[in-house]
Design a protein around this motif. Sequence first.
Motif, PDB file in Angstrom:
ATOM      1  N   PRO A 160       0.840  -1.206   0.000  1.00 48.39           N
ATOM      2  CA  PRO A 160       0.000   0.000   0.000  1.00 48.39           C
ATOM      3  C   PRO A 160       0.871   1.251   0.000  1.00 48.39           C
ATOM      4  N   GLU A 161       0.399   2.303  -0.636  1.00 44.43           N
ATOM      5  CA  GLU A 161       1.165   3.546  -0.633  1.00 44.43           C
ATOM      6  C   GLU A 161       1.182   4.154   0.766  1.00 44.43           C
ATOM      7  N   CYS A 163       0.720   3.217   4.595  1.00 47.53           N
ATOM      8  CA  CYS A 163       0.648   2.062   5.474  1.00 47.53           C
ATOM      9  C   CYS A 163       1.637   2.209   6.620  1.00 47.53           C
ATOM     10  N   TRP A 210       9.342  -0.680  -0.953  1.00 47.39           N
ATOM     11  CA  TRP A 210       8.296   0.326  -1.103  1.00 47.39           C
ATOM     12  C   TRP A 210       8.749   1.415  -2.076  1.00 47.39           C
ATOM     13  N   HIS A 214       6.731   2.465  -5.409  1.00 45.76           N
ATOM     14  CA  HIS A 214       5.959   3.709  -5.436  1.00 45.76           C
ATOM     15  C   HIS A 214       6.733   4.939  -5.913  1.00 45.76           C
ATOM     16  N   ALA A 221       3.401  -3.745  -7.682  1.00 47.24           N
ATOM     17  CA  ALA A 221       2.439  -2.630  -7.698  1.00 47.24           C
ATOM     18  C   ALA A 221       2.296  -2.053  -9.095  1.00 47.24           C
TER      19      ALA A 221
END
Length: 226
Positions: A160-161, A163, A210, A214, A221
């Motif tokens: 998730p972006e 979190c 991450w 992102h 993702a």
Amino acid sequence: MTDATNPAENPTHELSTWGVGPWPGGKDAWPDDERLDPELLEHGDTRNVIDKFRYWRMDAIVAELDKSRHPFHVAIENWQHDMNIGSIVRSANAFGANTVHIVGRKRWNRRGAMVTDRYQHVVHHETVADLVAWARSANMPIIAIDNVPGCVPIETTPLPERCVFLFGQEGPGLTREAVAAAEQVIEITQFGSTRSINASAAAAVTMHDWVLQHVYGRGPAANTAG
């Protein structure tokens, strides 16, 4: 053609690894910039900061970082005064984490942070339940990192972006309460004989993953975006 191995020709390499001396030319040559610290300008700056922030006041550095912190948070259980916490805080600073949450004991070993905690937002929660309440109020899912039954591999899992990545103690890992509180449990795939990798290493791998997903649009993702 620039030489990628020459820091003078590659802005991604730091020039002043060991710090810098007093500002050249003395006080008459000091820049007119309110972000700069007169004491550092006069005596030099050997802090553990990137070149961009040389001579800057600490509060000015924090304010600048606040403009670009990523929307993920990092939480660490602290029931045994784990020495890895400082290293996790340092990695959180390096990867631009929004905030680090210490769960359990308020005091933690700062040695591994290398004073990066001065520039990183760090908050405390007495219990896992307190962290969960905060996360719910912020509408932010908790993603636990541990190799326990039911976990999924980070290499193939979209993160998730927004979190909270939750890490446990070195050795015992996450408490049962922490695992139960997580929306998802993710493991870092290993290929050797050891049961687990160091907690601070796991945190760094997770934060970097991450960033890959992102910031650079790589990984699961990106693959599921279209």
